[in-house]
Design an enzyme around this catalytic site. Structure first.
Site, PDB file in Angstrom:
ATOM      1  N   HIS A 293       0.813  -1.106  -0.038  1.00 44.14           N
ATOM      2  CA  HIS A 293       0.110  -0.105  -0.084  1.00 44.14           C
ATOM      3  C   HIS A 293       0.932   1.245   0.028  1.00 44.14           C
ATOM      4  O   HIS A 293       0.349   2.180  -0.766  1.00 44.14           O
ATOM      5  CB  HIS A 293      -1.049  -0.137   1.310  1.00 44.14           C
ATOM      6  CG  HIS A 293      -2.052  -0.921   0.944  1.00 44.14           C
ATOM      7  ND1 HIS A 293      -2.884  -1.353   1.992  1.00 44.14           N
ATOM      8  CD2 HIS A 293      -2.689  -1.507  -0.129  1.00 44.14           C
ATOM      9  CE1 HIS A 293      -4.032  -1.997   1.613  1.00 44.14           C
ATOM     10  NE2 HIS A 293      -3.778  -2.135   0.286  1.00 44.14           N
TER      11      HIS A 293
ATOM     12  N   HIS B 105      -5.027  -5.726 -10.981  1.00 44.21           N
ATOM     13  CA  HIS B 105      -3.700  -5.209 -10.417  1.00 44.21           C
ATOM     14  C   HIS B 105      -2.586  -5.632 -11.676  1.00 44.21           C
ATOM     15  O   HIS B 105      -1.899  -4.721 -12.201  1.00 44.21           O
ATOM     16  CB  HIS B 105      -3.330  -6.081  -9.232  1.00 44.21           C
ATOM     17  CG  HIS B 105      -3.825  -5.060  -8.038  1.00 44.21           C
ATOM     18  ND1 HIS B 105      -3.645  -3.914  -7.888  1.00 44.21           N
ATOM     19  CD2 HIS B 105      -4.770  -5.492  -7.295  1.00 44.21           C
ATOM     20  CE1 HIS B 105      -4.109  -3.559  -6.729  1.00 44.21           C
ATOM     21  NE2 HIS B 105      -4.983  -4.480  -6.441  1.00 44.21           N
TER      22      HIS B 105
END
Length: 416
Positions: A258, A393
């Protein structure tokens, strides 16, 4: 740079023709792998290792949104049949996944259409992303879906007073859970930037900036390890899920992936907000560099094997050693973005390192797509991410490194 893979080939080098060809082959290979995603009642199923559907996971709204987004980009790229697949995703989002009684979207439904409880910010942010991409692809109903998604988000999730999004309501939108989280705000930032780029409504870029200012301040105060979980008053809850360290959406501790993902979003926002003002961009790009550096220092090769560990404690020690495919996808995106913005060779070197690892370990060259979860020894496991749930992703990482770093991926493809 330190602890990177010693040698790479042109196939892995950012900017080389060989890398462009390799990434293009991945773009279309992923689109081939996931084209069977539509569930019989609408929306997207969860993909197994071979691209078939796993009914045990039901029809997840966030998976549906991700696949709709991916195939909207596929349609913009001219991939055969992509437009019809976008429409299948939209059929689910306007049909079985939509709560006609209370408004908004269920987190998901079972294979027979029974809805899951609650209303989740993370889910609704992805509805915005999917609708904005479908709008760019010119799909019928996309504009109405985007308008409803933005209206719902405005009324239920966006807190104008704090400049952040709240997290979870009950199904009827009567009771708001006291938990506050940054994962939902990260994808809200992504969605707001996508809307601003797709529609020209700059209010959403401004809101993304408000979220980013909070994140930068929290990260800077915490050694550039971003607090993920918060109390109702937005004070960090650093011990959240200390007893469930590998929770699928709320793991304990810092999540280096993240930090890497935020670094790219912060850079995108800064480049798009201050296109003619390099001085104004500097503190945000520097913050992004700090986040990237901290994440790779903590997570890469942290236990003696290649890969980025999933989570660390607040001193940077690995907690969950598994490697998640999405962290590597975001590492490709962010290293390329920072190289494009700063011109520093170390980021191109990191891209080559990550690309070689992805090619050699994460991509399933026989079965297609990418392995979603590897253990500390880089063996495929499925305790958190069984199968190959979606393409989002991996697919984006085949495109973002070669697109304008100031523009959201779908808009960048549409403009390009």
């Amino acid at each position: 740079m330190t602890d990177t893979i010693a040698e790479t080939t042109p196939r892995h080098r950012l900017g080389s023709q060989a890398n462009r060809i390799f990434m293009a082959s991945q773009t279309y290979g992923l689109l081939d792998f996931g084209r069977g995603f539509p569930a019989p009642i609408g929306g997207s199923g969860w993909l197994n290792d071979d691209g078939t559907l796993d009914p045990s996971h039901g029809i997840q709204t966030w998976i549906t949104c991700r696949m709709t987004h991916v195939y909207a980009i596929g349609a913009l790229l001219g991939y055969p049949g992509a437009a019809a697949l976008v429409d299948e995703g939209l059929r689910g989002l306007t049909g079985v996944l939509h709560d006609d009684e209370n408004g908004g979207w269920y987190p998901g439904v079972s294979w027979d259409g029974t809805p899951d409880p609650d209303k989740i910010c993370y889910t609704h942010a992805f509805v915005i992303l999917a609708a904005s991409s479908a709008l760019l692809a010119g799909r019928p109903g996309a504009r109405a879906l985007l308008d409803e998604a933005l209206d719902t988000f405005e009324r239920r999730f966006w807190d104008e007073g704090t400049g952040l999004a709240v997290d979870t309501w009950d199904t009827a939108f009567r009771t708001l859970d006291p938990y506050r989280g940054l994962n939902a705000n990260m994808h809200t930032t992504e969605a707001f930037l996508a809307v601003a780029d797709a529609t020209g409504d700059e209010r959403y870029r401004t809101r993304a900036g408000r979220i980013i200012d909070h994140v930068v301040a929290w990260a800077k105060a915490n050694g550039w390890r971003i607090p993920e979980h918060f109390h109702e008053d937005w004070t960090p809850d650093l011990e959240c899920n200390a007893d469930r360290k590998d929770d699928q959406f709320k793991p304990y501790g810092a999540t280096p992936g993240h930090g890497i993902e935020w670094a790219r979003l912060i850079t995108q926002w800064a480049m798009s907000t201050y296109p003619g003002n390099g001085a104004a961009r500097v503190p945000y790009v520097e913050a992004a560099e700090h986040l990237f550096s901290r994440a790779v220092e903590d997570a890469w090769n942290a236990d003696g094997a290649p890969g980025l560990v999933y989570t660390t404690d607040w001193e940077g020690r690995p907690v969950v050693h598994d490697r998640m495919h999405w962290t590597l996808a975001e590492a490709l995106n962010t290293s390329a973005t920072l190289h494009a913005v700063t011109g520093r060779d170390e980021y191109a070197d990191w891209y080559s390192t990550f690309c070689a690892y992805v090619d050699g370990t994460v991509i399933d060259h026989e079965g297609g797509s990418w392995f979603h979860q590897l253990d500390r020894n880089n063996k495929v496991v499925g305790s958190v991410w069984p199968g190959k749930s979606d393409l989002y992703h991996a697919f984006q990482s085949t495109l973002i490194p070669y697109l304008d770093p100031a523009v959201s991926v779908a808009s960048a493809v549409a403009r390009d």
